[in-house]
Design a protein around this motif. Structure first.
Motif, PDB file in Angstrom:
ATOM      1  N   SER A 138     -21.833  27.442  82.355  1.00  0.00           N
ATOM      2  CA  SER A 138     -21.202  27.731  81.070  1.00  0.00           C
ATOM      3  C   SER A 138     -21.314  26.524  80.156  1.00  0.00           C
ATOM      4  O   SER A 138     -20.998  25.396  80.553  1.00  0.00           O
ATOM      5  N   PRO A 139     -21.747  26.720  78.920  1.00  0.00           N
ATOM      6  CA  PRO A 139     -21.791  25.603  77.967  1.00  0.00           C
ATOM      7  C   PRO A 139     -20.424  24.975  77.726  1.00  0.00           C
ATOM      8  O   PRO A 139     -20.317  23.758  77.576  1.00  0.00           O
ATOM      9  N   LEU A 140     -19.364  25.797  77.745  1.00  0.00           N
ATOM     10  CA  LEU A 140     -18.035  25.244  77.498  1.00  0.00           C
ATOM     11  C   LEU A 140     -17.621  24.337  78.648  1.00  0.00           C
ATOM     12  O   LEU A 140     -17.089  23.249  78.427  1.00  0.00           O
ATOM     13  N   ARG A 141     -17.890  24.785  79.862  1.00  0.00           N
ATOM     14  CA  ARG A 141     -17.544  23.945  81.008  1.00  0.00           C
ATOM     15  C   ARG A 141     -18.343  22.644  80.956  1.00  0.00           C
ATOM     16  O   ARG A 141     -17.811  21.564  81.181  1.00  0.00           O
ATOM     17  N   ALA A 142     -19.610  22.751  80.637  1.00  0.00           N
ATOM     18  CA  ALA A 142     -20.448  21.549  80.528  1.00  0.00           C
ATOM     19  C   ALA A 142     -19.907  20.624  79.443  1.00  0.00           C
ATOM     20  O   ALA A 142     -19.879  19.402  79.616  1.00  0.00           O
ATOM     21  N   LEU A 143     -19.442  21.202  78.343  1.00  0.00           N
ATOM     22  CA  LEU A 143     -18.897  20.402  77.251  1.00  0.00           C
ATOM     23  C   LEU A 143     -17.634  19.675  77.689  1.00  0.00           C
ATOM     24  O   LEU A 143     -17.478  18.479  77.454  1.00  0.00           O
ATOM     25  N   ILE A 144     -16.731  20.407  78.332  1.00  0.00           N
ATOM     26  CA  ILE A 144     -15.467  19.796  78.777  1.00  0.00           C
ATOM     27  C   ILE A 144     -15.759  18.669  79.771  1.00  0.00           C
ATOM     28  O   ILE A 144     -15.192  17.569  79.686  1.00  0.00           O
ATOM     29  N   GLU A 145     -16.674  18.934  80.685  1.00  0.00           N
ATOM     30  CA  GLU A 145     -17.009  17.894  81.681  1.00  0.00           C
ATOM     31  C   GLU A 145     -17.620  16.676  81.009  1.00  0.00           C
ATOM     32  O   GLU A 145     -17.335  15.533  81.368  1.00  0.00           O
ATOM     33  N   MET A 146     -18.469  16.916  80.020  1.00  0.00           N
ATOM     34  CA  MET A 146     -19.108  15.812  79.310  1.00  0.00           C
ATOM     35  C   MET A 146     -18.061  14.979  78.571  1.00  0.00           C
ATOM     36  O   MET A 146     -18.060  13.748  78.639  1.00  0.00           O
ATOM     37  N   VAL A 147     -17.139  15.673  77.876  1.00  0.00           N
ATOM     38  CA  VAL A 147     -16.120  14.957  77.103  1.00  0.00           C
ATOM     39  C   VAL A 147     -15.202  14.178  78.046  1.00  0.00           C
ATOM     40  O   VAL A 147     -14.860  13.025  77.780  1.00  0.00           O
ATOM     41  N   VAL A 148     -14.817  14.801  79.140  1.00  0.00           N
ATOM     42  CA  VAL A 148     -13.938  14.124  80.109  1.00  0.00           C
ATOM     43  C   VAL A 148     -14.637  12.910  80.711  1.00  0.00           C
ATOM     44  O   VAL A 148     -14.022  11.858  80.893  1.00  0.00           O
ATOM     45  N   ALA A 149     -15.928  13.052  80.979  1.00  0.00           N
ATOM     46  CA  ALA A 149     -16.674  11.923  81.560  1.00  0.00           C
ATOM     47  C   ALA A 149     -16.787  10.775  80.566  1.00  0.00           C
ATOM     48  O   ALA A 149     -16.670   9.601  80.929  1.00  0.00           O
ATOM     49  N   ARG A 150     -17.021  11.124  79.309  1.00  0.00           N
ATOM     50  CA  ARG A 150     -17.214  10.074  78.307  1.00  0.00           C
ATOM     51  C   ARG A 150     -15.892   9.456  77.876  1.00  0.00           C
ATOM     52  O   ARG A 150     -15.828   8.267  77.573  1.00  0.00           O
ATOM     53  N   GLU A 151     -14.866  10.304  77.814  1.00  0.00           N
ATOM     54  CA  GLU A 151     -13.591   9.834  77.287  1.00  0.00           C
ATOM     55  C   GLU A 151     -12.476  10.375  78.158  1.00  0.00           C
ATOM     56  O   GLU A 151     -11.899  11.432  77.877  1.00  0.00           O
ATOM     57  N   PRO A 152     -12.143   9.683  79.230  1.00  0.00           N
ATOM     58  CA  PRO A 152     -11.107  10.164  80.154  1.00  0.00           C
ATOM     59  C   PRO A 152      -9.756  10.373  79.487  1.00  0.00           C
ATOM     60  O   PRO A 152      -8.931  11.144  79.976  1.00  0.00           O
ATOM     61  N   SER A 153      -9.539   9.704  78.356  1.00  0.00           N
ATOM     62  CA  SER A 153      -8.232   9.837  77.699  1.00  0.00           C
ATOM     63  C   SER A 153      -8.164  11.045  76.777  1.00  0.00           C
ATOM     64  O   SER A 153      -7.139  11.273  76.125  1.00  0.00           O
ATOM     65  N   ALA A 154      -9.229  11.835  76.717  1.00  0.00           N
ATOM     66  CA  ALA A 154      -9.216  13.018  75.845  1.00  0.00           C
ATOM     67  C   ALA A 154      -8.101  13.955  76.274  1.00  0.00           C
ATOM     68  O   ALA A 154      -7.828  14.118  77.472  1.00  0.00           O
ATOM     69  N   SER A 155      -7.459  14.570  75.274  1.00  0.00           N
ATOM     70  CA  SER A 155      -6.302  15.402  75.578  1.00  0.00           C
ATOM     71  C   SER A 155      -6.530  16.847  75.171  1.00  0.00           C
ATOM     72  O   SER A 155      -7.437  17.160  74.387  1.00  0.00           O
ATOM     73  N   LEU A 156      -5.674  17.712  75.692  1.00  0.00           N
ATOM     74  CA  LEU A 156      -5.724  19.120  75.300  1.00  0.00           C
ATOM     75  C   LEU A 156      -5.356  19.272  73.832  1.00  0.00           C
ATOM     76  O   LEU A 156      -5.787  20.215  73.168  1.00  0.00           O
ATOM     77  N   GLY A 157      -4.537  18.337  73.344  1.00  0.00           N
ATOM     78  CA  GLY A 157      -4.163  18.392  71.940  1.00  0.00           C
ATOM     79  C   GLY A 157      -5.368  18.267  71.023  1.00  0.00           C
ATOM     80  O   GLY A 157      -5.474  18.957  70.002  1.00  0.00           O
ATOM     81  N   GLN A 158      -6.305  17.383  71.391  1.00  0.00           N
ATOM     82  CA  GLN A 158      -7.523  17.224  70.591  1.00  0.00           C
ATOM     83  C   GLN A 158      -8.311  18.528  70.578  1.00  0.00           C
ATOM     84  O   GLN A 158      -8.829  18.957  69.545  1.00  0.00           O
ATOM     85  N   LEU A 159      -8.407  19.142  71.759  1.00  0.00           N
ATOM     86  CA  LEU A 159      -9.126  20.410  71.837  1.00  0.00           C
ATOM     87  C   LEU A 159      -8.447  21.446  70.970  1.00  0.00           C
ATOM     88  O   LEU A 159      -9.098  22.197  70.240  1.00  0.00           O
ATOM     89  N   GLY A 160      -7.115  21.469  71.027  1.00  0.00           N
ATOM     90  CA  GLY A 160      -6.380  22.408  70.186  1.00  0.00           C
ATOM     91  C   GLY A 160      -6.644  22.164  68.711  1.00  0.00           C
ATOM     92  O   GLY A 160      -6.813  23.105  67.936  1.00  0.00           O
ATOM     93  N   THR A 161      -6.698  20.898  68.319  1.00  0.00           N
ATOM     94  CA  THR A 161      -6.971  20.566  66.914  1.00  0.00           C
ATOM     95  C   THR A 161      -8.350  21.080  66.504  1.00  0.00           C
ATOM     96  O   THR A 161      -8.517  21.661  65.428  1.00  0.00           O
ATOM     97  N   HIS A 162      -9.325  20.851  67.359  1.00  0.00           N
ATOM     98  CA  HIS A 162     -10.679  21.324  67.038  1.00  0.00           C
ATOM     99  C   HIS A 162     -10.717  22.840  66.929  1.00  0.00           C
ATOM    100  O   HIS A 162     -11.363  23.395  66.034  1.00  0.00           O
ATOM    101  N   LEU A 163     -10.021  23.514  67.846  1.00  0.00           N
ATOM    102  CA  LEU A 163     -10.004  24.976  67.802  1.00  0.00           C
ATOM    103  C   LEU A 163      -9.327  25.467  66.524  1.00  0.00           C
ATOM    104  O   LEU A 163      -9.747  26.445  65.918  1.00  0.00           O
TER     105      LEU A 163
END
Lengths: 346, 98
Positions: free
Chosen positions: A305-330
């Motif tokens: 899944s592209p979304l799963r790949a995206l989440i994994e990529m973001v988590v790998a690059r920026e471990p401090s990324a939060s669900l709040g950021q994702l919510g903001t983007h959505l």
């Protein structure tokens, strides 16, 4: 006389020295693979010359760093041609075939793994003539891709057919968008028409038709004004404050929520799929990933899944990324439906 | 004779093992989230090479030969596209430097 002798010696050495462009490790019909430290076959990488008046250029145009310096093919010398798609040209109309150059300048080097020779592509006459960049099909080379799709000359009815298909796709997209937005909300929206690119283009003028939505209301977003980011951001901060404190990696553990988001955000195929409302592709752009990455991620479907790949990529690059950021983007993408799913983690 | 009661225990140190995608490149495995396969070599996703006077990302783009005349040129296209396709807004036209 001594300086003159030195000068003559220097000139001789320069003349004998190999030209800078040529590979120091491989023969003329090979190229140096710096990663595998071996000599690869030009024929196996690029396939045979696609035209009877072309032959391989030296080291197929690659330098020892793996850069494409010159085109892999060049025209045959005068009086020579290549009807058999050999690696080098030979005298036209028969005659002795020039021996294939052998030997390497830098000694014996390891040959790379043998690969099947790509199929020959049809050469387009325009490749050797003056050509406008907008003209189609001027390349005679499969390039570095190993998947080559041979193209024939387009028949005369192709252009009208393409136009008809384009028109049909646009009409179907408009109908689908209208059905989608009507299903999401009735009454308040009062929408009857909206531009096809409204969801994907932040500069669209179509937003002027969305005056009946009240900011800060989830119902307004459900009424079809979901691309109005101002209607969702205050909501995000007010009703889902706990998301900001949770790491994005949690989403990878919550498989049910992730699956729902995948169903909502990944889909693209179909007419106009690429400009559909806020997909994973748009989300990736929000996270600063290039369009080419999204294209690559979508090419891994259906196995990944592209979304799963995206989440994994973001988590790998920026471990401090939060669900709040994702919510903001959505919210910025106007995906209230995905926000509702994400809120289950709040 | 009555059967003895069964005591169910969880295995010690159990952890969830998730299947990760791995592809082959030549005779090597690689993780597509970290690397890609370019000319039978495993290279990092950020790897670039020259394509004429341009630079292209080998994992996402490809360097296609475009023309010999009037100028030797290349075009950088998104990987997966045929090099024979007409120029699109995503493509970049590059000059030969040889």
């Amino acid at each position: 006389m001594r300086p003159l002798r030195l000068l003559r010696t220097a000139a001789l050495l320069l003349a004998l020295a190999p030209p800078r462009e040529a590979s120091r490790h491989c023969g003329l019909l090979e190229y140096w693979n710096p990663d595998n430290q071996c000599c690869g076959s030009c024929l196996q990488r690029f396939g045979p010359p696609p035209s009877p008046d072309l032959e391989f250029s030296e080291n197929c145009g690659l330098n020892d760093f793996g850069d494409h310096v010159t085109p892999p093919f060049k025209e045959c010398p005068p009086g020579q041609c290549n009807p058999d798609s050999a690696e080098l040209c030979s005298p036209c109309g028969g005659g002795a075939t020039a021996p294939t150059p052998a030997g390497r300048r830098g000694g014996t080097r390891l040959r790379c793994r043998e690969k099947p020779v790509p199929t020959k592509e049809l050469c387009r006459p325009s490749v050797l003539s003056s050509q406008e960049p907008s003209s189609p099909a001027t390349s005679s080379l499969p390039g570095t891709s190993e998947r080559n799709v041979p193209q024939q000359a387009l028949p005369s009815f192709a252009l009208p057919l393409v136009l008809v298909l384009l028109l049909t796709s646009t009409v179907m997209l408009l109908l689908a968008l209208r059905r989608h937005c009507r299903r999401r909300g009735q009454g308040k929206a009062g929408l009857h028409t909206y531009p096809a690119s409204a969801c994907g283009d932040p500069n669209t003028q179509g937003l002027t038709s969305l005056e009946s939505s009240s900011p800060g209301s989830l119902e307004a977003s459900e009424a079809g004004h979901s691309w109005k980011e101002v209607s969702l951001l205050p909501l995000l901060g007010r009703e889902f404050p706990s998301l900001a404190s949770q790491p994005l990696s949690r989403l990878l553990d919550e498989l049910e929520v992730l699956e729902e988001l995948i169903v909502l955000l990944d889909p693209e195929p179909g007419p106009g799929g690429a400009i559909a409302c806020g997909t994973t592709r748009h989300l990736a752009a929000r996270y600063g990933l290039p369009a080419a990455w999204s294209t690559f991620a979508y090419s891994l479907r259906p196995s990944r899944s592209p979304l799963r790949a995206l989440i994994e990529m973001v988590v790998a690059r920026e471990p401090s990324a939060s669900l709040g950021q994702l919510g903001t983007h959505l919210a910025q993408l106007g995906r209230a439906d995905a926000l509702r799913v994400l809120s289950k983690l709040g | 004779m009555a059967p003895r009661g069964r005591i169910l225990v969880s295995p010690m140190g159990a952890h969830l093992m998730l299947c990760q995608p791995h592809l082959t490149c030549g005779d090597k495995f690689y993780d597509p989230l970290q690397h890609c396969c370019y000319d039978d070599a495993v290279v990092p996703l950020g790897r670039t090479q020259k394509c004429g006077n341009c630079t292209f990302r080998v994992c996402f783009e490809q360097c296609c030969f475009w023309s010999l005349r009037p100028l030797e040129s290349f075009v950088v296209k998104v990987k997966g596209q045929s090099c024979f396709l007409a120029l699109s807004p995503d493509d970049r036209l590059c000059r030969s430097v040889g």
